[in-house]
Design an enzyme around this catalytic site. Structure first.
Site, PDB file in Angstrom:
ATOM      1  CG  ASP A  66       0.714  -2.507   6.259  1.00 16.63           C
ATOM      2  OD1 ASP A  66      -0.459  -2.696   7.205  1.00 16.63           O
ATOM      3  OD2 ASP A  66       0.631  -1.756   5.203  1.00 16.63           O
TER       4      ASP A  66
ATOM      5  CE  LYS B 101      -7.170  -0.590   6.188  1.00 14.87           C
ATOM      6  NZ  LYS B 101      -8.081   0.179   5.425  1.00 14.87           N
TER       7      LYS B 101
ATOM      8  CG  HIS C 157      -1.955   1.067   1.337  1.00 16.11           C
ATOM      9  ND1 HIS C 157      -1.683   2.262   1.803  1.00 16.11           N
ATOM     10  CD2 HIS C 157      -3.338   1.152   1.221  1.00 16.11           C
ATOM     11  CE1 HIS C 157      -2.895   3.016   1.919  1.00 16.11           C
ATOM     12  NE2 HIS C 157      -3.762   2.229   1.547  1.00 16.11           N
TER      13      HIS C 157
ATOM     14  CB  CYS D 114      -3.705   3.579  -1.479  1.00 13.21           C
ATOM     15  SG  CYS D 114      -5.088   4.721  -1.154  1.00 13.21           S
TER      16      CYS D 114
ATOM     17  CD  GLN E 240      -6.599  -4.514   3.723  1.00 13.70           C
ATOM     18  OE1 GLN E 240      -7.714  -5.162   4.297  1.00 13.70           O
ATOM     19  NE2 GLN E 240      -6.903  -3.198   3.554  1.00 13.70           N
TER      20      GLN E 240
END
Ligand code: 7TS
Length: 585
Positions: free
Chosen positions: A378, A404, A301, A542, A381
């Site tokens: 990261d 999220k 991202h 993104c 997600q």
């Protein structure tokens, strides 16, 4: 009805049980004693019991092998069932169509060790009254979750990994199976899912952008503002104490959620973007110099590209990018070739927001560590789809966004190993993060306060704590298992739309599917779906580099949550069929 293609040992079992069960099913509600008898026959045939025919190979749950029980109101062309069943629920399986209740299963022997999972074949029977449920029997062979099981099941599976994990009776099997897993019940927890959009019931398939919030989170925020609101840490009055307690309790919940060793390793920030910037601009500024290298991947991202690019430009360091193959998977050999003694940090996503690829971060971390590099993961997600264990991963930093994972916007987390955080300078200066200030010098608080300058997002941190409680009440493993089936189902049914091409075909995917539709711009598809009440993201997500890797500027991206049902996916597929059909006429 299509006959499932079971392995020989299991088809023997079906021969034994199937006719009775299916005739019971055909007659409506099956006789409870019959179910108990069937279940007993089933379990007396378990491997290890005297009369058991030992299966030669692990038997797969026929999750995808069973024809739909209830006719779909949508004329959905479903691919012929195949036995590419989920390996997640290996074990013995019952005939299709059982509808057991808790009492019906009371007599099931416990010789298998105490864990039983009833797995409905929702993937192949999307119109069943409910889609999933996991129940566990204790040693005394009574069902833990008392009361009727309100579902119809296509299979009952003994789940060996659960038996292994919980050889003794365990009141809480370790991942919160406090209530049956039922996407419809979960859906009821989210008031916004009762919204109408363009005169149609809202179908929220934009979970990768943000998840919806359960009532429990909304209520917790309201409670905070009605009863606890104060700034924290400073004033010695009752509300300050309440707010501080609530905020720090949320930090402990996050610690548990990530399995961090200490609350001192949990820093509250605004979200993933701010978290990565914090690490790049504090640890990065201190540790990355001219000629050093930073590795990211093609899947990232923009939030995990731009801060590193900025740091590299500022320091004269080099940004290197691990390539992906045509399925959208990082090519590990190429990644390993990028690692060397100049590599200071690897910053990688655990799940791609554009393609859904699950990245083997554990292996990538181990490889980076062999070269003395630090690793940031990261988790934006991944956290809502699979269990996170920062210690097992051996991640140096791990970041995620509360919004999220069913929490509020404006709150996120940086996990950092304590020793690293101790050595890292603060990013921002101001109130709350100091021990002592003179005009000559400031002494900082230790982590996490050192990294939380100014008044933080107190209420939303508390809301994130409530979201974590909510996820635990469902059980993250249950979510993973269910969503895996959803992805399999969605992949299969989307491919029935003429001209639809799925982008990203990695072996392991989570949460997200991306596609393009021949003859249509992605934004057109998004707008047409919105007319039907279906919210998907269309655009570059993104993550422009990865889409360009596939020669695209944008895709349509449905993304899933535990409240997503097969009916939602059917509605999407049917709408796409109509969109495509309309253009063809
Ligand atoms: N990293 C990944 C992998 C993401 O998916 C996102 C947000 C971020 C970082 C940034 O998170 P934020 O909370 O700080 O904005 N992804 C998306 C998306 O896919 N659609 O909208 C936001």
């Amino acid at each position: 009805m299509t006959t499932p293609n079971f392995s020989p040992s299991i088809s023997g079992l079906f021969g034994l049980l199937g006719a009775e069960a299916q005739s019971a099913q055909a007659a409506g509600a099956p006789d409870p004693s019959l179910i108990a008898q069937l279940a007993n026959q089933l379990f007396s045939a378990l491997p290890g019991s005297a009369s058991a025919p030992t299966p030669k190979q692990p038997t797969l749950s026929p999750v995808l092998a069973v024809a739909p029980q209830v006719a779909s109101p949508f004329p959905l062309p479903v691919a012929p069932p195949t036995l590419s069943a989920s390996p997640l629920a290996p074990g013995l399986t019952t005939p299709v169509g059982l509808s057991p209740s808790a009492n019906d299963l009371r007599n099931v022997p416990s010789s298998f060790g105490g864990a039983l999972s009833l797995v409905p074949s929702f993937a192949s029977a999307p119109k069943l009254p409910s889609s999933s449920g996991f129940y566990f029997l204790d040693e005394a062979s009574s069902v833990r979750d008392a009361g009727k099981i309100p579902f119809q099941f296509d299979s009952i599976s003994v789940v060996p990994e659960l038996v292994e994990k919980h050889p003794n009776r365990t009141p809480d099997l370790g991942f919160g199976v406090a209530r049956p897993f039922d996407p419809r019940a979960i859906r009821n927890d989210f008031p916004i899912l009762r919204e109408q959009v363009n005169g149609k019931p809202l179908i929220w398939l934009d979970n990768a952008a943000t998840t919806q919030k359960p009532q429990a989170v909304i209520d917790r925020l309201t409670y905070f503002y009605e009863h606890e609101n104060s700034n924290i840490h400073r004033a010695a009055h009752t509300l300050a104490a309440r707010a501080t307690d609530a905020y720090e309790a949320a930090r402990e919940k996050v610690r548990g959620f990530l399995n961090a060793g200490s609350v001192d390793e949990i820093i509250f920030v605004r979200g993933t973007t701010e978290g990565i910037n914090l690490v790049a601009k504090s640890w990065g500024a201190q540790n990355v110099g001219a000629g050093d290298e930073i590795i990211i991947s093609w899947l990232e991202h923009h939030a995990n590209i731009v801060p590193w690019q900025q740091l590299a430009a500022e320091k004269g360091a080099k940004l290197r990018v691990a390539p992906v193959d045509d399925d959208g998977q990082i090519i590990l050999e190429e990644y390993e070739k990028l690692l060397n003694s100049r590599t200071k940090i690897v910053s990688i996503t655990q799940v791609s927001n554009a393609l859904g690829t699950v990245v083997p971060v554990r292996e990538m971390i181990a490889a980076a560590h062999r070269h003395g590099a630090r690793v940031l993961v990261d988790g934006a997600q991944s956290v809502s789809h699979r269990r996170t264990d920062v210690q097992a991963l051996d991640a140096d930093f791990f970041v995620f966004s509360g919004h999220k994972v069913f929490g509020p916007t404006g709150i996120g987390v940086v996990y950092g190993k304590k020793a690293l955080l101790d050595e890292t300078p603060p990013w921002q200066g101001g109130g709350n993060m100091i021990a002592d200030v003179t005009f000559e010098k400031t002494i900082y608080q230790p982590s996490p306060a050192k990294f939380e300058a100014g008044t933080g997002n107190i209420a939303d941190a508390v809301g994130l704590g409530a979201a974590i409680d909510y996820v635990n009440s469902i059980g993250i493993e249950n979510i993973s298992r269910y969503e895996h089936e959803l992805i399999v189902y969605a992949t299969r049914t989307l491919q029935t739309v003429p001209g639809l091409r799925i982008i990203g075909t990695a072996k392991e995917k989570a949460g997200v599917l991306s596609f393009v539709l021949e003859g249509f711009k992605t934004e057109e598809v998004g707008a047409l779906l919105d007319k039907e009440g279906i919210a998907v993201r269309s655009g570059h997500h993104c993550a422009q580099p990865i889409l360009r890797r596939f020669g695209l500027e944008s895709t349509v991206r449905p993304s899933f949550a535990p409240y997503t049902t097969c009916e939602d996916i059917d509605a999407l597929v049917n709408a796409l069929q109509r969109i495509k059909g309309g253009r063809n006429h």
